[in-house]
Design a protein around this motif. Structure first.
Motif: not given
Length: 564
Positions: A67-82
């Motif tokens: 299941s995908n958490p409702n709020v993405a952790p910071l590291f995941v947001m960085v990975l998604r960006k790059y």
């Protein structure tokens, strides 16, 4: 066998073909130490699980539903960006160490091509996942940021220069030549000494290699051992202490029993770690719930001991009445200011009985004091008995919640939290909460018996109530372990065979606190005989006229009957 260098070498042989040249489609972090990368290749999604769990770090392709958490952790947001949308160009291992580098190609905001490395370090409690720029060598971000005081070997923070962790050099058996082997054989005349010099081996691999070389101390024997890792299969073995281990080859020199084998290492790993990972994920998600249940249970256990002590004192308060009667009968012998007096107890053959007195009170007041204390103690029995029943009921309820957690899947924890909020054990979060999901048949565990009949199983007390009291047909059969916390189980049939009853009872035993026990007694009865007392806790019901059967739940057989 751990995820040592040789195991990783074997796994990458299989992993390369599966996801290299695939486009990274999705990234999420379902649990604290775990990442899921979804690659799109050949019109198929391949889901790579990367875990920096300190106890069993690992990576493999998984078919598990995350299941995908409702709020993405910071590291995941960085990975998604790059990384999201980038192409995986290469997967490489640093020598035979436990470090795997995933090389990606992507474009930045200006449209320029950039090369990025996602480095996965599977090194026990030092496990980590680090994203850095290949050209500059600078860390962009990492799963576990480490304070410089905690790791003086290297700086593990964003913008720091990426450096490899300290590695112990060893001999690479895959690149070793025959002439180099001959020289080493002279330097290390015993196989065990040479095995110690080889890189990427854990204790089991080293013992197995030593066994190969003791059988025949030759270059050919060494190559035979190493060639197994280039064409791996999966073998699950059991140690003499009943611990399961997985290998990419079949060991001959270890005292183990073969349990199963597979031609696909990724699929075998997914199955091998399924239970361990599931329990770990449940543990992560249920920390708050478990803490509340544990603390409340301890409070109630202390309260119960006090109440039982109080009840025991009240039930053994006859001495107070006797003391009052003796003081009244021998009032003339009691003098003001006395602290105690010995009087003949006519209830015990005039044996002397010592009675304590309050010197500040008159003889009559001392006698009245004993009668008042006696009446108060006797009057308290009913109240204390009621409190003991309430406390025991609450303890049983919390025990059932703990059993729910022990049997839960990660996605079930939210429903257990909701249940505890409704019962007042947990506070509702201040931020806007999602409306709890309505219980439907899809929420339940579902099983198909050998006869083809369906069995439904509640995952928590709220589901148990809904399943038994609302969903189930009144003529269908209800199963539950006898006097032990467990799930409500419904066999959706009104005329079950002996085999149906046996299999349904085994499922009920498995989804209970007695899942690891033998000869578990299970009650079964038609649903129409089940009643729920007014005001009873969720999951609590009463019934009469039941039959019982003893079963021993076998996990593999039961889970094989499970259907989605």
């Amino acid at each position: 066998m751990a995820f040592d260098g040789l195991f990783i070498h074997s796994l990458l042989n299989e992993l390369q073909d599966e996801i290299t040249a695939g486009r990274l489609h999705k990234i999420y972090q379902p649990f604290n130490n775990d990442l899921v990368l979804v690659f799109r290749k050949d019109r198929k999604n391949k889901q790579l699980l990367i875990s920096a769990n300190p106890e069993y770090p690992r990576l493999y392709l998984s078919k598990e539903s995350f299941s995908n958490p409702n709020v993405a952790p910071l590291f995941v947001m960085v990975l998604r960006k790059y990384l999201e949308g980038s192409v995986l160009q290469e997967i490489s291992q640093v020598g035979l160490s436990r470090i795997v580098n995933f090389s990606f190609s992507n474009r930045n905001e200006l449209g320029d091509e950039i090369q990025l490395i996602l480095s996965v370090e599977l090194m026990g409690r030092h496990s980590n996942v680090i994203l850095y720029d290949k050209q500059s060598g600078k860390i962009i971000d990492l799963l576990k940021r480490i304070n410089p005081d905690e790791n003086r070997a290297r700086l593990l923070l964003p913008k720091a220069k990426y450096e490899l962790p300290p590695l112990t050099p060893g001999i690479n058996g895959f690149t070793l030549t025959e002439s180099e082997f001959s020289s080493l054989k002279k330097e290390y005349p015993t196989p065990a000494d040479l095995a110690k010099q080889m890189d990427g081996l854990d204790g089991d691999d080293r013992q197995e290699l030593t066994g190969y070389l003791e059988d025949d101390y030759s270059f050919s024997s060494l190559k035979t051992f190493y060639n197994q890792f280039s064409s791996p299969k999966a073998y699950v073995l059991v140690t003499p202490k009943h611990k399961r281990r997985i290998y990419p080859y079949l060991p001959y020199h270890l005292e183990m029993t073969k349990e199963s084998s597979s031609t696909n290492l990724n699929e075998a790993l997914d199955e091998f770690y399924a239970y361990q990972a599931n329990r770990d994920w449940v543990k992560q998600r249920s920390q708050q719930v478990t803490r509340v249940v544990t603390n409340e249970t301890k409070k109630l256990q202390k309260k119960l001991k006090k109440l039982e002590k109080q009840l025991d004192s009240a039930e053994n308060s006859e001495n107070l009445r006797v003391s009052g009667e003796l003081l009244t009968a021998y009032l003339s012998q009691v003098k003001p200011g006395m602290e105690k007096i010995d009087l003949p107890n006519y209830y015990e053959g005039n044996q002397p009985m010592t009675i304590k007195l309050d010197p500040a009170l008159s003889p009559q007041r001392n006698a009245q004091k004993y009668f008042k204390r006696y009446k108060k103690m006797r009057d308290s029995i009913k109240h204390v008995t009621e409190q003991i029943e309430i406390t025991e009921e609450n303890l049983r309820y919390l025990d059932s919640v703990q059993t729910e957690i022990d049997n839960a899947d990660p996605e079930d924890v939210e429903a257990i939290k909701e249940e505890l909020i409704n019962q007042g054990y947990l506070r509702a979060e201040q931020k806007k909460r999602r409306k709890p999901k309505l219980t439907t048949e899809k929420s339940l565990n579902k099983f198909k018996l050998s006869s083809g009949k369906t069995v439904l199983v509640g995952k928590n007390n709220l589901q148990n109530d809904w399943l038994t009291l609302k969903k189930a047909n009144k003529n269908h059969y209800w199963f539950h372990v006898k006097n032990i916390p467990g799930s409500h189980v419904i066999l959706t049939d009104s005329q079950p065979s002996d085999s149906d009853i046996q299999e349904s009872a085994e499922i009920a035993a498995y989804f209970s606190k007695a899942k690891n026990s033998a000869h578990v007694p299970v009650d079964y009865i038609q649903v129409k005989r089940i009643k729920k007392p007014n005001g009873a806790k969720p999951g609590f019901v009463i019934y009469t006229g039941q039959k019982s059967i003893e079963v021993t739940p076998e996990a593999d057989e039961i889970l094989a009957k499970r259907i989605d």
